[in-house]
Scaffold this active site. Structure first.
Site, mmCIF file in Angstrom:
data_model
loop_
_atom_site.group_PDB
_atom_site.id
_atom_site.type_symbol
_atom_site.label_atom_id
_atom_site.label_comp_id
_atom_site.label_asym_id
_atom_site.label_seq_id
_atom_site.Cartn_x
_atom_site.Cartn_y
_atom_site.Cartn_z
ATOM 1 N N ILE A 71 106.357 164.778 4.686
ATOM 2 C CA ILE A 71 107.475 164.248 5.466
ATOM 3 C C ILE A 71 106.985 163.191 6.442
ATOM 4 O O ILE A 71 107.587 162.113 6.570
ATOM 5 C CB ILE A 71 108.208 165.381 6.196
ATOM 6 C CG1 ILE A 71 108.917 166.281 5.187
ATOM 7 C CG2 ILE A 71 109.203 164.828 7.218
ATOM 8 C CD1 ILE A 71 109.470 167.562 5.764
ATOM 9 N N ARG B 1 110.146 171.966 13.800
ATOM 10 C CA ARG B 1 110.643 173.252 14.268
ATOM 11 C C ARG B 1 110.870 173.163 15.767
ATOM 12 O O ARG B 1 110.119 172.488 16.491
ATOM 13 C CB ARG B 1 109.646 174.380 13.955
ATOM 14 C CG ARG B 1 109.568 174.730 12.477
ATOM 15 C CD ARG B 1 110.864 175.362 11.988
ATOM 16 N NE ARG B 1 110.786 175.828 10.606
ATOM 17 C CZ ARG B 1 111.201 175.144 9.554
ATOM 18 N NH1 ARG B 1 111.713 173.924 9.712
ATOM 19 N NH2 ARG B 1 111.129 175.659 8.332
ATOM 20 N N GLU C 24 117.666 178.586 18.084
ATOM 21 C CA GLU C 24 118.665 178.377 17.033
ATOM 22 C C GLU C 24 119.237 179.717 16.573
ATOM 23 O O GLU C 24 118.518 180.715 16.537
ATOM 24 C CB GLU C 24 118.019 177.692 15.819
ATOM 25 C CG GLU C 24 117.553 176.281 16.073
ATOM 26 C CD GLU C 24 116.904 175.671 14.827
ATOM 27 O OE1 GLU C 24 117.062 176.235 13.710
ATOM 28 O OE2 GLU C 24 116.227 174.635 14.967
ATOM 29 N N HIS D 209 120.143 171.456 12.658
ATOM 30 C CA HIS D 209 119.126 171.784 11.656
ATOM 31 C C HIS D 209 119.636 171.472 10.249
ATOM 32 O O HIS D 209 119.627 172.325 9.350
ATOM 33 C CB HIS D 209 118.716 173.255 11.763
ATOM 34 C CG HIS D 209 117.350 173.534 11.194
ATOM 35 N ND1 HIS D 209 116.522 174.520 11.657
ATOM 36 C CD2 HIS D 209 116.663 172.942 10.170
ATOM 37 C CE1 HIS D 209 115.394 174.535 10.968
ATOM 38 N NE2 HIS D 209 115.455 173.575 10.049
#
Length: 310
Positions: free
Chosen positions: A153, A230, A259, A277
């Site tokens: 990523i 995260r 979350e 998210h």
């Protein structure tokens, strides 16, 4: 007989139907359903599908004596009791590579949105406010971007940023072979060098609050932070202080501590863009992730190695 599979994450009807064609599916995407499914069907469960946020505990593994395969749908697996599973001889896999493009796209969307102040200007336009009453925003192009975590990523974020004539630096546990971008072995140093800091590192104890008050101060008053990794990687209290006191210019967050409850300390701040998210979710990404899971699980139960082991 199809292997019994426990699914602990929300899936659409199409995805569930595709998985159910090959597995005896027990669907338990809520805490209550999860507890009931482990208690009722635990003895028969041979496979579990979860994700890094939802995870799988040691106690749950112990309650499933026939369990032999556990997979995370996406790349993350920080809340799966990996060591405990390995000690049991359980095969572990994830969805590495299935949603990288989607996450990298979203990282750039957050960067563009917060630097160019898109949400606030959308609101102003709807309220009849013309551009002359709004402060100018900086250009995105021609700046410096630091990537924290140069995995798949991170690399894709960097390549997208190069299309904006942005200079790239990166921080990783070790320098990457064959990478021409500038390497920084210290997070504060890359923050000090960067105009934009994009966090794409795995979660877990080793990166907990990696982005802290010192790093944010190093990023500085003109700097912008984007987090698509995260929530635990960024110290929320330090970020709220930095955003509210002009320590940094702005932030774009797809993930955050606590979350799914939104970060209350950030909600009133105009210089942060929040999404729930969703960076790794699109029809294309979910389809690829489900395909990858089915392939890995089918290979495992056929006695073959999985393609994306943890």
């Amino acid at each position: 007989m199809k292997p019994s599979l426990l699914v602990l994450i929300p899936l659409g009807d199409d995805s569930r139907a595709r998985i159910a064609a090959s597995f005896d599916l027990h669907y338990a995407p809520t805490h209550e359903a999860r507890t009931a499914a482990v208690g009722t069907h635990g003895a028969a469960i041979r496979a579990v599908l979860t994700n890094g946020t939802t995870g799988l505990t040691s106690a749950e593994i112990d309650a499933m004596p026939a369990l032999e395969f556990v997979s995370a749908l996406g790349a993350g697996y920080e809340n799966i009791a990996v060591d405990h599973a390995r000690a049991r001889g359980i095969v572990l896999a994830n969805g590495a590579g299935t949603n990288d493009d989607c996450v990298a796209d979203h990282a750039m969307a957050l960067l563009l949105a917060v630097v160019r102040d898109v949400p606030q200007r959308d609101r102003a336009t709807r309220e009849g406010i013309w551009r002359d009453a709004l402060p100018m925003r900086p250009s995105v192009s021609g700046k410096r971007l630091g990537v924290i975590g140069l995995g798949n990523i991170g690399r894709k974020v960097a390549r997208r940023a190069e299309g904006f004539d942005i200079e790239i630096g990166y921080h990783n546990r070790n320098a990457r072979d064959g990478v021409a971008w500038r390497y920084f072995d210290d997070v504060r140093e890359i923050a000090r060098w960067s105009d934009y800091l994009v966090v794409a590192t795995p979660g877990g104890p080793s990166t907990h609050h990696l982005i802290d008050r010192d790093v944010l101060e190093a990023l500085g008053r003109q700097g912008f932070l984007v987090n698509v990794s995260r929530g635990s990687v960024v110290d929320t209290d330090a970020l709220a202080h930095a955003l509210g006191n002009g320590v940094i210019a702005g932030a774009g967050l797809d993930v955050y501590e606590g979350e799914p409850r939104p970060p209350q300390a950030l909600l009133h701040l105009p210089n942060v863009v929040l999404t729930p998210h969703v960076a790794g979710t699109s029809p294309e990404a979910i389809g690829a992730s489900v395909d990858n899971f089915i392939t890995n699980a089918t290979r495992h139960f056929a006695g073959e190695d999985v393609l994306t082991p943890i």
